[in-house]
Design a protein around this motif. Structure first.
Motif, PDB file in Angstrom:
ATOM      1  N   LYS A  83      -9.530  -3.637  -1.827  1.00 31.69           N
ATOM      2  CA  LYS A  83      -9.320  -5.031  -1.443  1.00 31.69           C
ATOM      3  C   LYS A  83      -9.305  -5.976  -2.642  1.00 31.69           C
ATOM      4  O   LYS A  83      -8.436  -6.867  -2.734  1.00 31.69           O
ATOM      5  CB  LYS A  83     -10.360  -5.474  -0.411  1.00 31.69           C
ATOM      6  N   THR A  84     -10.219  -5.809  -3.586  1.00 37.34           N
ATOM      7  CA  THR A  84     -10.233  -6.671  -4.774  1.00 37.34           C
ATOM      8  C   THR A  84      -9.037  -6.393  -5.669  1.00 37.34           C
ATOM      9  O   THR A  84      -8.450  -7.326  -6.237  1.00 37.34           O
ATOM     10  CB  THR A  84     -11.543  -6.485  -5.553  1.00 37.34           C
ATOM     11  N   SER A  85      -8.628  -5.146  -5.797  1.00 42.52           N
ATOM     12  CA  SER A  85      -7.441  -4.820  -6.589  1.00 42.52           C
ATOM     13  C   SER A  85      -6.203  -5.472  -5.986  1.00 42.52           C
ATOM     14  O   SER A  85      -5.334  -5.974  -6.710  1.00 42.52           O
ATOM     15  CB  SER A  85      -7.244  -3.301  -6.667  1.00 42.52           C
ATOM     16  N   THR A  86      -6.115  -5.485  -4.669  1.00 45.17           N
ATOM     17  CA  THR A  86      -5.002  -6.170  -3.998  1.00 45.17           C
ATOM     18  C   THR A  86      -5.024  -7.652  -4.320  1.00 45.17           C
ATOM     19  O   THR A  86      -3.987  -8.256  -4.640  1.00 45.17           O
ATOM     20  CB  THR A  86      -5.093  -5.955  -2.477  1.00 45.17           C
ATOM     21  N   LEU A  87      -6.206  -8.260  -4.245  1.00 48.78           N
ATOM     22  CA  LEU A  87      -6.339  -9.687  -4.523  1.00 48.78           C
ATOM     23  C   LEU A  87      -5.914 -10.008  -5.954  1.00 48.78           C
ATOM     24  O   LEU A  87      -5.227 -11.009  -6.206  1.00 48.78           O
ATOM     25  CB  LEU A  87      -7.784 -10.122  -4.287  1.00 48.78           C
ATOM     26  N   ARG A  88      -6.308  -9.165  -6.892  1.00 49.16           N
ATOM     27  CA  ARG A  88      -5.992  -9.429  -8.300  1.00 49.16           C
ATOM     28  C   ARG A  88      -4.520  -9.211  -8.608  1.00 49.16           C
ATOM     29  O   ARG A  88      -3.987  -9.817  -9.549  1.00 49.16           O
ATOM     30  CB  ARG A  88      -6.882  -8.568  -9.193  1.00 49.16           C
ATOM     31  N   CYS A  89      -3.850  -8.374  -7.830  1.00 53.35           N
ATOM     32  CA  CYS A  89      -2.398  -8.265  -7.976  1.00 53.35           C
ATOM     33  C   CYS A  89      -1.724  -9.548  -7.497  1.00 53.35           C
ATOM     34  O   CYS A  89      -0.720  -9.994  -8.069  1.00 53.35           O
ATOM     35  CB  CYS A  89      -1.873  -7.068  -7.188  1.00 53.35           C
ATOM     36  N   ILE A  90      -2.260 -10.149  -6.448  1.00 53.25           N
ATOM     37  CA  ILE A  90      -1.710 -11.412  -5.942  1.00 53.25           C
ATOM     38  C   ILE A  90      -1.958 -12.535  -6.941  1.00 53.25           C
ATOM     39  O   ILE A  90      -1.086 -13.375  -7.183  1.00 53.25           O
ATOM     40  CB  ILE A  90      -2.326 -11.750  -4.572  1.00 53.25           C
ATOM     41  N   SER A  91      -3.142 -12.550  -7.542  1.00 55.09           N
ATOM     42  CA  SER A  91      -3.479 -13.627  -8.483  1.00 55.09           C
ATOM     43  C   SER A  91      -2.750 -13.497  -9.806  1.00 55.09           C
ATOM     44  O   SER A  91      -2.589 -14.468 -10.535  1.00 55.09           O
ATOM     45  CB  SER A  91      -4.991 -13.641  -8.741  1.00 55.09           C
TER      46      SER A  91
END
Length: 355
Positions: A41-49
C-alpha cells in the motif's frame, strides 16, 4: 482531481511490492488502501506521489500520465508518518511555507494560512513552535500545511500511527471533516481496519502486492468476495465446506461440525462446489434447543468481558474455534468455561465465498 493507476508494478530486487495493480480514485472522495504490513500500500502511494518510479504501468492525475513528472510538479501533497514539521518555524510559518515557496502575495499567504489554521482548530496557536504542541496538534499542523497549497490530491501515509488510541479517534474525525468540507481527493494508507472503515468513502483491500477487493465500507464488511478479505476485515468466523444440495432459495452445506442451511446468493452455485463460509460473531444466538436447523453444539473455551459485549470462544470440533459475541451481557447470565452450549445461526446470516 481523479487519480488512476493502470497495471502498476514496482519491484525491489526480487520482491514484487506492487503487482499489476489497476485502480481509480474518484474525484473528491477519500479512498483508503488497507492491508497488513508489507502488502504494497505505501509503495503504491509513493508511485502516485512520484517518490517511486513504477517499473511498469501508468499513473494518471486527471487525464495526464505523470510517470516522468517529479513530485514537486504533480499538484500532490503528502502527509507522512513522521509529519516532517520544521521545528525552527512557528505554527503559522510551517503552514505558510508552501505558499511562500510558490511566491504568493503576502496578503494571500496571511489569509490562506490563517484560514487553514482556523479550520484545523489552531487559530490561536500560530505563534507557537512545534515543541510546544501536543501530538494531535502537530498532526493538525501537518494537515494544514499540506492543504494550504490547495493540492489536487492529498496523500496520507499512516499519519496517525504515532498517536495514542484516543487521539487517533479524534484526528480521524478531523480528517474526515476536512475532506467533506474541502472536497479534496484523498488517498489514505493504513493497516487499521476501524480507522479505514470510519473515514473512507471507498476501501481497496491489498495483500501481497495485489488488490483483493474494492468497495464502500459496508460492502467490504458485509459482502467480502474472497477469503483474505473475509478474514482480514472485522471479526469473522471462516470455514471451508462443500455444497450438498441446491434449492431455489437455499443451499445445504457440509462443514466439519455438521451440515447447515444458507441463503443461496448466486445462480452459479452447484452441488459439489467447494465454498468458504463466513459468519460474524454477532450473528449467533445461544439456544436451549439441542437440535434443529443450523443448531451447532460446542464447548465454551474462554469468555472475555468487553464492556458492551461478551465474546465467547467455542470449540465445535474444528481446528479453529468459533467466536460468538453477545451484546449487553448481564453478569448473572455469563456462561462458565467448559460448559456445553448450543448455538443457532440464521441462513440469511451466512455468506458464501467461492474457493
Amino acid at each position: 482531481m481523479k487519480v488512476e493507476i493502470r497495471n502498476l508494478t514496482k519491484h525491489f530486487g526480487d520482491l514484487i511490492a506492487v503487482d499489476s495493480v489497476s485502480l481509480t480514485f474518484e474525484d473528491g472522495k477519500l479512498t483508503t488502501l488497507l492491508g497488513p504490513s508489507g502488502c504494497g500500500k505505501t509503495s503504491t502511494l509513493r508511485c502516485i506521489s512520484g517518490f517511486y518510479e513504477p517499473d511498469e504501468g501508468e499513473v494518471y492525475l486527471g487525464d495526464s500520465v505523470v510517470n516522468q513528472v517529479p513530485p514537486h510538479r504533480r499538484n500532490v501533497a503528502t502527509v507522512f508518518q513522521n509529519l516532517g514539521i520544521f521545528p525552527h518555524m512557528t505554527v503559522f510559518e510551517n503552514v505558510a511555507y508552501g505558499l511562500r515557496v510558490k511566491k504568493r502575495p503576502k496578503s494571500e499567504i496571511q489569509d490562506r494560512a490563517n484560514e487553514l489554521l482556523r479550520m484545523v482548530g489552531l487559530g490561536d496557536l500560530g505563534e507557537r513552535y512545534p515543541k510546544q504542541l501536543s501530538g494531535g496538534q502537530q498532526q493538525r499542523v501537518a494537515l494544514a500545511r499540506s492543504l494550504v497549497v490547495e493540492p489536487g490530491v492529498l496523500l496520507l501515509d499512516e499519519p496517525l500511527s504515532d498517536l495514542d488510541a484516543k487521539l487517533r479517534v479524534e484526528m480521524r474525525k478531523e480528517i474526515r471533516k476536512l475532506q467533506l468540507e474541502l472536497k479534496t481527493t484523498m488517498i489514505y494508507v493504513t493497516h487499521d481496519q476501524e480507522e479505514a472503515m470510519a473515514i473512507s468513502d471507498y476501501l481497496a483491500v491489498m495483500n501481497e502486492g495485489k488488490i483483493k477487493q474494492v468497495g464502500n465500507p459496508a460492502e467490504i464488511y458485509r459482502r467480502p468476495d474472497n477469503e483474505f478479505t473475509a478474514r482480514f476485515i472485522g471479526k469473522a468466523n471462516y470455514v471451508n465446506g462443500q455444497i450438498l444440495a441446491v434449492e431455489e432459495e437455499q443451499v445445504s452445506i457440509d462443514l466439519p461440525f455438521g451440515s447447515i442451511l444458507a441463503k443461496r446468493t448466486s445462480d452459479d452455485i452447484q452441488t459439489g462446489d467447494e465454498v468458504g463460509i463466513m459468519f460474524r460473531p454477532t450473528e449467533f444466538s445461544i439456544t436451549d434447543e439441542k437440535e434443529g436447523v443450523n443448531v451447532i453444539a460446542g464447548t465454551l473455551i474462554t469468555s472475555m468481558f468487553l464492556g458492551s459485549l461478551i465474546r465467547y470462544e467455542v470449540d465445535v470440533g474444528m481446528e479453529d474455534n468459533i467466536m460468538v459475541d453477545v451484546p449487553e451481557p448481564e453478569a448473572d447470565t455469563l456462561l462458565t468455561e467448559g460448559q456445553e452450549l448450543f448455538l443457532r445461526i440464521l441462513p440469511d446470516s451466512i455468506y458464501l465465498i467461492p474457493v
